[in-house]
Design a protein around this motif. Sequence first.
Motif, PDB file in Angstrom:
ATOM      1  N   LYS A 108       1.301  -0.709   0.131  1.00 52.09           N
ATOM      2  CA  LYS A 108      -0.443  -0.361   0.118  1.00 52.09           C
ATOM      3  C   LYS A 108       0.388   1.940   0.067  1.00 52.09           C
ATOM      4  O   LYS A 108       1.637   1.179   0.501  1.00 52.09           O
ATOM      5  CB  LYS A 108      -0.973  -0.145   1.546  1.00 52.09           C
ATOM      6  N   PRO A 109       0.391   2.376  -0.652  1.00 47.31           N
ATOM      7  CA  PRO A 109       1.357   3.512  -1.000  1.00 47.31           C
ATOM      8  C   PRO A 109       1.577   4.015   0.885  1.00 47.31           C
ATOM      9  O   PRO A 109       2.694   4.783   1.017  1.00 47.31           O
ATOM     10  CB  PRO A 109       0.170   3.942  -1.562  1.00 47.31           C
ATOM     11  N   SER A 110       0.811   3.878   2.194  1.00 46.32           N
ATOM     12  CA  SER A 110       0.971   4.046   3.105  1.00 46.32           C
ATOM     13  C   SER A 110       2.226   3.460   3.564  1.00 46.32           C
ATOM     14  O   SER A 110       2.974   4.321   4.694  1.00 46.32           O
ATOM     15  CB  SER A 110       0.032   4.163   4.123  1.00 46.32           C
ATOM     16  N   VAL A 111       2.014   2.124   3.046  1.00 45.36           N
ATOM     17  CA  VAL A 111       2.923   1.375   3.872  1.00 45.36           C
ATOM     18  C   VAL A 111       4.647   1.783   3.355  1.00 45.36           C
ATOM     19  O   VAL A 111       5.601   2.060   4.203  1.00 45.36           O
ATOM     20  CB  VAL A 111       2.977  -0.058   3.906  1.00 45.36           C
ATOM     21  N   ALA A 112       4.727   1.918   1.865  1.00 42.09           N
ATOM     22  CA  ALA A 112       5.455   2.322   0.767  1.00 42.09           C
ATOM     23  C   ALA A 112       6.088   3.447   1.872  1.00 42.09           C
ATOM     24  O   ALA A 112       7.465   4.133   2.369  1.00 42.09           O
ATOM     25  CB  ALA A 112       5.504   2.446  -0.288  1.00 42.09           C
ATOM     26  N   LYS A 113       5.038   4.651   1.777  1.00 42.44           N
ATOM     27  CA  LYS A 113       5.672   5.901   2.290  1.00 42.44           C
ATOM     28  C   LYS A 113       6.456   5.637   3.198  1.00 42.44           C
ATOM     29  O   LYS A 113       7.550   6.146   4.343  1.00 42.44           O
ATOM     30  CB  LYS A 113       4.469   6.961   2.459  1.00 42.44           C
ATOM     31  N   ARG A 114       5.715   5.115   4.927  1.00 50.11           N
ATOM     32  CA  ARG A 114       5.696   4.714   6.248  1.00 50.11           C
ATOM     33  C   ARG A 114       7.399   4.324   6.311  1.00 50.11           C
ATOM     34  O   ARG A 114       8.845   4.264   6.882  1.00 50.11           O
ATOM     35  CB  ARG A 114       5.338   4.061   6.619  1.00 50.11           C
ATOM     36  N   ALA A 115       7.445   3.653   5.088  1.00 54.67           N
ATOM     37  CA  ALA A 115       9.691   2.152   5.343  1.00 54.67           C
ATOM     38  C   ALA A 115      10.117   3.531   4.863  1.00 54.67           C
ATOM     39  O   ALA A 115      11.536   3.801   4.684  1.00 54.67           O
ATOM     40  CB  ALA A 115       8.772   1.345   3.640  1.00 54.67           C
ATOM     41  N   GLN A 116       9.843   4.478   3.600  1.00 56.19           N
ATOM     42  CA  GLN A 116      10.357   5.960   3.276  1.00 56.19           C
ATOM     43  C   GLN A 116      11.464   6.709   3.643  1.00 56.19           C
ATOM     44  O   GLN A 116      12.426   6.651   4.812  1.00 56.19           O
ATOM     45  CB  GLN A 116      10.033   6.291   2.127  1.00 56.19           C
ATOM     46  N   LYS A 117      10.056   7.067   5.252  1.00 60.98           N
ATOM     47  CA  LYS A 117      10.177   7.818   6.405  1.00 60.98           C
ATOM     48  C   LYS A 117      11.199   6.796   6.957  1.00 60.98           C
ATOM     49  O   LYS A 117      12.619   7.766   7.461  1.00 60.98           O
ATOM     50  CB  LYS A 117       8.944   8.337   6.482  1.00 60.98           C
ATOM     51  N   ILE A 118      10.718   6.063   7.433  1.00 62.66           N
ATOM     52  CA  ILE A 118      12.085   5.323   8.785  1.00 62.66           C
ATOM     53  C   ILE A 118      13.509   4.640   7.966  1.00 62.66           C
ATOM     54  O   ILE A 118      14.566   5.004   8.759  1.00 62.66           O
ATOM     55  CB  ILE A 118      11.822   4.087   8.866  1.00 62.66           C
ATOM     56  N   LYS A 119      13.327   4.984   6.663  1.00 67.64           N
ATOM     57  CA  LYS A 119      14.953   5.005   6.436  1.00 67.64           C
ATOM     58  C   LYS A 119      15.491   6.216   5.875  1.00 67.64           C
ATOM     59  O   LYS A 119      16.576   6.108   6.485  1.00 67.64           O
ATOM     60  CB  LYS A 119      14.794   4.586   4.566  1.00 67.64           C
ATOM     61  N   ALA A 120      14.891   7.044   5.325  1.00 70.70           N
ATOM     62  CA  ALA A 120      15.212   8.264   5.979  1.00 70.70           C
ATOM     63  C   ALA A 120      15.442   9.094   7.068  1.00 70.70           C
ATOM     64  O   ALA A 120      16.619   9.484   7.479  1.00 70.70           O
ATOM     65  CB  ALA A 120      14.136   9.356   5.942  1.00 70.70           C
ATOM     66  N   SER A 121      15.166   8.468   8.215  1.00 72.85           N
ATOM     67  CA  SER A 121      15.338   9.217   9.565  1.00 72.85           C
ATOM     68  C   SER A 121      16.318   8.079  10.395  1.00 72.85           C
ATOM     69  O   SER A 121      17.396   8.337  10.342  1.00 72.85           O
ATOM     70  CB  SER A 121      14.165   8.739  10.634  1.00 72.85           C
ATOM     71  N   TYR A 122      16.778   6.571   9.615  1.00 69.91           N
ATOM     72  CA  TYR A 122      17.397   6.095  10.115  1.00 69.91           C
ATOM     73  C   TYR A 122      19.924   6.192   9.799  1.00 69.91           C
ATOM     74  O   TYR A 122      20.047   6.549   9.624  1.00 69.91           O
ATOM     75  CB  TYR A 122      17.655   4.525   9.136  1.00 69.91           C
ATOM     76  N   ILE A 123      18.728   7.130   7.946  1.00 67.41           N
ATOM     77  CA  ILE A 123      19.917   7.717   7.298  1.00 67.41           C
ATOM     78  C   ILE A 123      20.493   8.788   7.638  1.00 67.41           C
ATOM     79  O   ILE A 123      21.779   8.507   8.250  1.00 67.41           O
ATOM     80  CB  ILE A 123      19.782   7.815   5.597  1.00 67.41           C
ATOM     81  N   GLN A 124      20.043   9.631   8.130  1.00 64.44           N
ATOM     82  CA  GLN A 124      19.868  11.302   9.397  1.00 64.44           C
ATOM     83  C   GLN A 124      20.826  10.920  10.518  1.00 64.44           C
ATOM     84  O   GLN A 124      21.363  11.461  11.029  1.00 64.44           O
ATOM     85  CB  GLN A 124      19.094  11.375   8.576  1.00 64.44           C
ATOM     86  N   ARG A 125      19.856   9.483  11.040  1.00 67.17           N
ATOM     87  CA  ARG A 125      20.790   9.465  12.344  1.00 67.17           C
ATOM     88  C   ARG A 125      22.220   8.608  12.034  1.00 67.17           C
ATOM     89  O   ARG A 125      23.183   9.780  12.844  1.00 67.17           O
ATOM     90  CB  ARG A 125      19.989   8.097  12.939  1.00 67.17           C
ATOM     91  N   LEU A 126      22.676   8.006  11.064  1.00 71.97           N
ATOM     92  CA  LEU A 126      24.039   7.639  10.422  1.00 71.97           C
ATOM     93  C   LEU A 126      24.861   9.169  10.425  1.00 71.97           C
ATOM     94  O   LEU A 126      25.825   9.289  10.777  1.00 71.97           O
ATOM     95  CB  LEU A 126      24.004   6.314   9.403  1.00 71.97           C
ATOM     96  N   ARG A 127      23.946   9.862   9.832  1.00 71.46           N
ATOM     97  CA  ARG A 127      24.874  10.829   8.729  1.00 71.46           C
ATOM     98  C   ARG A 127      24.895  11.600  10.961  1.00 71.46           C
ATOM     99  O   ARG A 127      26.609  12.717  10.318  1.00 71.46           O
ATOM    100  CB  ARG A 127      24.553  11.712   8.321  1.00 71.46           C
ATOM    101  N   THR A 128      24.280  12.121  11.800  1.00 69.65           N
ATOM    102  CA  THR A 128      24.126  12.820  12.670  1.00 69.65           C
ATOM    103  C   THR A 128      25.969  12.328  13.193  1.00 69.65           C
ATOM    104  O   THR A 128      26.374  12.718  13.994  1.00 69.65           O
ATOM    105  CB  THR A 128      23.278  13.715  13.301  1.00 69.65           C
ATOM    106  N   GLN A 129      25.398  10.995  13.659  1.00 71.75           N
ATOM    107  CA  GLN A 129      26.170  10.041  14.342  1.00 71.75           C
ATOM    108  C   GLN A 129      28.607  10.481  13.714  1.00 71.75           C
ATOM    109  O   GLN A 129      28.716  10.681  14.662  1.00 71.75           O
ATOM    110  CB  GLN A 129      26.202   8.878  14.740  1.00 71.75           C
ATOM    111  N   GLU A 130      28.412  10.317  12.471  1.00 71.63           N
ATOM    112  CA  GLU A 130      29.303  10.762  11.524  1.00 71.63           C
ATOM    113  C   GLU A 130      29.766  11.826  12.176  1.00 71.63           C
ATOM    114  O   GLU A 130      31.340  12.120  12.337  1.00 71.63           O
ATOM    115  CB  GLU A 130      28.665  10.393  10.375  1.00 71.63           C
ATOM    116  N   GLU A 131      28.508  12.949  12.237  1.00 69.32           N
ATOM    117  CA  GLU A 131      29.605  14.274  11.925  1.00 69.32           C
ATOM    118  C   GLU A 131      29.365  14.235  13.833  1.00 69.32           C
ATOM    119  O   GLU A 131      30.968  15.225  13.569  1.00 69.32           O
ATOM    120  CB  GLU A 131      28.071  14.868  11.838  1.00 69.32           C
ATOM    121  N   ILE A 132      29.303  14.263  14.745  1.00 60.53           N
ATOM    122  CA  ILE A 132      29.214  14.475  15.543  1.00 60.53           C
ATOM    123  C   ILE A 132      30.843  13.780  16.459  1.00 60.53           C
ATOM    124  O   ILE A 132      32.003  13.796  16.334  1.00 60.53           O
ATOM    125  CB  ILE A 132      27.935  13.806  17.152  1.00 60.53           C
ATOM    126  N   GLY A 133      30.918  12.060  15.631  1.00 55.81           N
ATOM    127  CA  GLY A 133      31.703  11.274  16.598  1.00 55.81           C
ATOM    128  C   GLY A 133      32.934  11.239  15.407  1.00 55.81           C
ATOM    129  O   GLY A 133      33.738  10.918  15.305  1.00 55.81           O
TER     130      GLY A 133
END
Length: 65
Positions: free
Chosen positions: A40-65
């Motif tokens: 479903k489009p809602s499920v695909a959109k939710r998975a895309q948001k989860i992936k984006a937040s994961y990537i963002q978290r990795l980038r902030t951790q890389e930036e900090i440490g």
Amino acid sequence: MLIIPVKEGENIDRALKRYKRKFDRTKTMRNLRARKQYTKPSVAKRAQKIKASYIQRLRTQEEIG
């Protein structure tokens, strides 16, 4: 349909390698696997948001440490 021109005297292994590389770049298998089951489009959109937040978290951790 992929067409790989084989040059005169070219090794078949080299031509196969070119074919496989071209096949991977077309993302044919990825599309086939995605179409096997409906998402479903809602499920695909939710998975895309989860992936984006994961990537963002990795980038902030890389930036900090």
